[in-house]
Design a protein around this motif. Structure first.
Motif, mmCIF file in Angstrom:
data_model
loop_
_atom_site.group_PDB
_atom_site.id
_atom_site.type_symbol
_atom_site.label_atom_id
_atom_site.label_comp_id
_atom_site.label_asym_id
_atom_site.label_seq_id
_atom_site.Cartn_x
_atom_site.Cartn_y
_atom_site.Cartn_z
ATOM 1 N N ARG A 122 32.929 37.015 45.442
ATOM 2 C CA ARG A 122 33.164 36.026 44.227
ATOM 3 C C ARG A 122 31.652 35.201 44.067
ATOM 4 O O ARG A 122 31.746 34.585 43.222
ATOM 5 N N THR A 133 33.592 36.682 36.976
ATOM 6 C CA THR A 133 34.727 36.231 37.629
ATOM 7 C C THR A 133 35.662 37.326 37.408
ATOM 8 O O THR A 133 36.825 37.441 38.269
ATOM 9 N N PRO A 135 36.790 40.594 38.873
ATOM 10 C CA PRO A 135 36.573 41.420 39.947
ATOM 11 C C PRO A 135 36.189 43.009 39.657
ATOM 12 O O PRO A 135 35.481 43.680 40.489
ATOM 13 N N THR A 140 34.388 44.817 42.995
ATOM 14 C CA THR A 140 34.756 44.420 44.169
ATOM 15 C C THR A 140 35.398 45.893 45.196
ATOM 16 O O THR A 140 36.333 46.232 44.651
ATOM 17 N N ALA A 173 38.868 39.955 47.928
ATOM 18 C CA ALA A 173 38.026 38.966 47.312
ATOM 19 C C ALA A 173 36.533 39.096 47.647
ATOM 20 O O ALA A 173 35.692 38.992 46.646
ATOM 21 N N ASP A 174 36.492 39.032 48.748
ATOM 22 C CA ASP A 174 34.950 39.020 49.335
ATOM 23 C C ASP A 174 34.628 40.004 50.688
ATOM 24 O O ASP A 174 34.660 39.494 51.609
ATOM 25 N N GLU A 199 40.169 31.165 43.023
ATOM 26 C CA GLU A 199 40.119 31.290 41.590
ATOM 27 C C GLU A 199 41.476 31.542 41.460
ATOM 28 O O GLU A 199 42.463 31.860 41.948
ATOM 29 N N ASP A 202 44.417 34.151 42.317
ATOM 30 C CA ASP A 202 43.826 34.905 43.513
ATOM 31 C C ASP A 202 44.959 34.622 44.682
ATOM 32 O O ASP A 202 45.236 33.595 45.001
#
Length: 375
Positions: A122, A133, A135, A140, A173-174, A199, A202
């Motif tokens: 993110r 924003t 993904p 991702t 997410a990351d 976010e 999320d």
């Protein structure tokens, strides 16, 4: 399986700290000349023969990771440990590539040796004020490449709305680190916003995803993975680094700080099975939070602390002890390290430094040092 106690994790890019002194009992680290040829290097991985190194360039600016500027560099490694960049941008145009690894065996349509990058966190930014924003736009998940040509072989989307989301109740997410075991099981760590602001919509959680070869192959083909082929281990303190030791089939992860008992700890799972039969062992706790980990051929675990120190558990036994050097040495914002054995038996460790240290893009550093052969 009981999840570790809740906690929190600091900003990934930590402040500078020093390693000093000389202590033969801990092993004498010997620094080599750094290599200044990267752009926010975040992680590294050696080929199985130790003669090639791949480095992920996160394209980190002072406001985030610049969208489409991430890359993977290929570096040749001489027998004496001399490194030379042969392809600065073997793979280019990536969004926030953090983790990088090589597949030890064939999985699905991907042959052994395929280069894999964890991308699309993110922090991906179009410019100083505009975040990517979506993904799916960030891609991702994981992307697969030919390690010789850099050609793209495929991708697995793991973000919101993905098959992963359907399987475990939330997407990634990351994605930060990725490793494989010798059977082709894939482990991916998700720092999930470091436990900070999320976010809208999320539902991600900090933890580690385990994808069986069958699950990874199905995801790459756009198919629904079989039930039970994906496992999730919650790590509220955030998995700051993950590593696999094939000889003893040990999966390690190191955590960051938090309020729980397992903040700033090294944990181990024999066989890497997150199912009901798996048993998590706490190797060492109440130590400084960590941001990267790798295992040497002899089974020693190397960890990078968020304050810049480098620690080691020799041959996987005992407590984390600092690697000490003859002179004061500085590691700025270390990332995921990598280790290999040189021709004379010494262990070569490379430590990417994601922070620029005031250097321009593509002049950021990869630090290197050696340890004695018994490491």
């Amino acid at each position: 399986m009981r999840s570790p106690a809740p906690g929190r994790f600091p900003i990934l890019l930590a402040c500078v700290a020093l390693l000093c002194g000389a202590d033969r009992a801990l092993g004498q680290g010997r620094m080599l000349e750094p290599l200044e040829a990267f752009f926010g290097p975040a992680s590294a991985v050696f080929s199985s023969d130790g003669r090639t190194l791949f480095v992920s360039n996160s394209a980190r600016a002072d406001y985030g990771m610049v969208a489409g500027r991430g890359a993977i560099s290929r570096v040749s490694v001489a027998e004496d440990g001399t490194l030379k960049v042969t392809e600065p941008r073997l793979v280019d145009g990536l969004n926030a590539p953090i983790g990088v690894t090589l597949m030890p065996v064939a999985v699905g349509d991907f042959p052994a040796g395929t280069l894999v990058a964890a991308v699309g966190g993110r922090w991906t930014m179009k410019d100083r004020t505009t975040r990517v924003t979506d993904p799916r736009e960030r891609e991702t998940g994981l992307i697969f490449f030919d390690p010789v040509t850099g050609a793209r072989r495929g991708a697995v989307y793991l973000g919101s709305g993905s098959a992963l989301d359907a399987a475990i109740g939330h997407g990634m997410a990351d994605p930060s680190h990725v490793v494989f075991d010798g059977a082709g099981n894939c482990f991916v760590a998700d720092v999930a916003g470091l436990g900070l602001q999320k976010e809208p919509g999320d539902t991600s959680q900090p933890g580690i995803i385990r994808l069986t070869p069958a699950a990874l192959g199905a995801l790459a083909r756009g198919e629904t993975p079989a039930a039970g082929s994906i496992e999730f281990q919650s790590v509220p303190e955030v998995a700051g680094g993950i590593a696999w030791y094939e000889k003893e089939r040990l999966f390690y992860w190191a955590t960051g700080p938090g309020f729980g008992d397992l903040a700033g700890a090294v944990l181990r799972l024999r066989g890497g099975d997150f199912g009901p039969g798996g048993k998590i062992e706490t190797v060492h706790k109440e130590i400084f939070p960590m941001i990267g980990a790798c295992v040497t051929a002899n089974g020693s675990l190397i960890v990078a602390h968020t304050d810049g120190a480098i620690g080691v558990i020799k041959r996987g036994r005992g407590k984390v002890k600092p690697v000490k050097f003859r002179a004061r040495e500085v590691f700025i914002s270390p990332g995921q390290p990598a280790a290999t054995t040189l021709g004379d038996g010494r262990v070569l460790v490379v430590v990417p430094e994601m922070a620029s240290g005031g250097r321009p893009a593509w002049r950021h550093r990869l630090q290197m040092f050696t340890l004695p052969s018994d490491y």
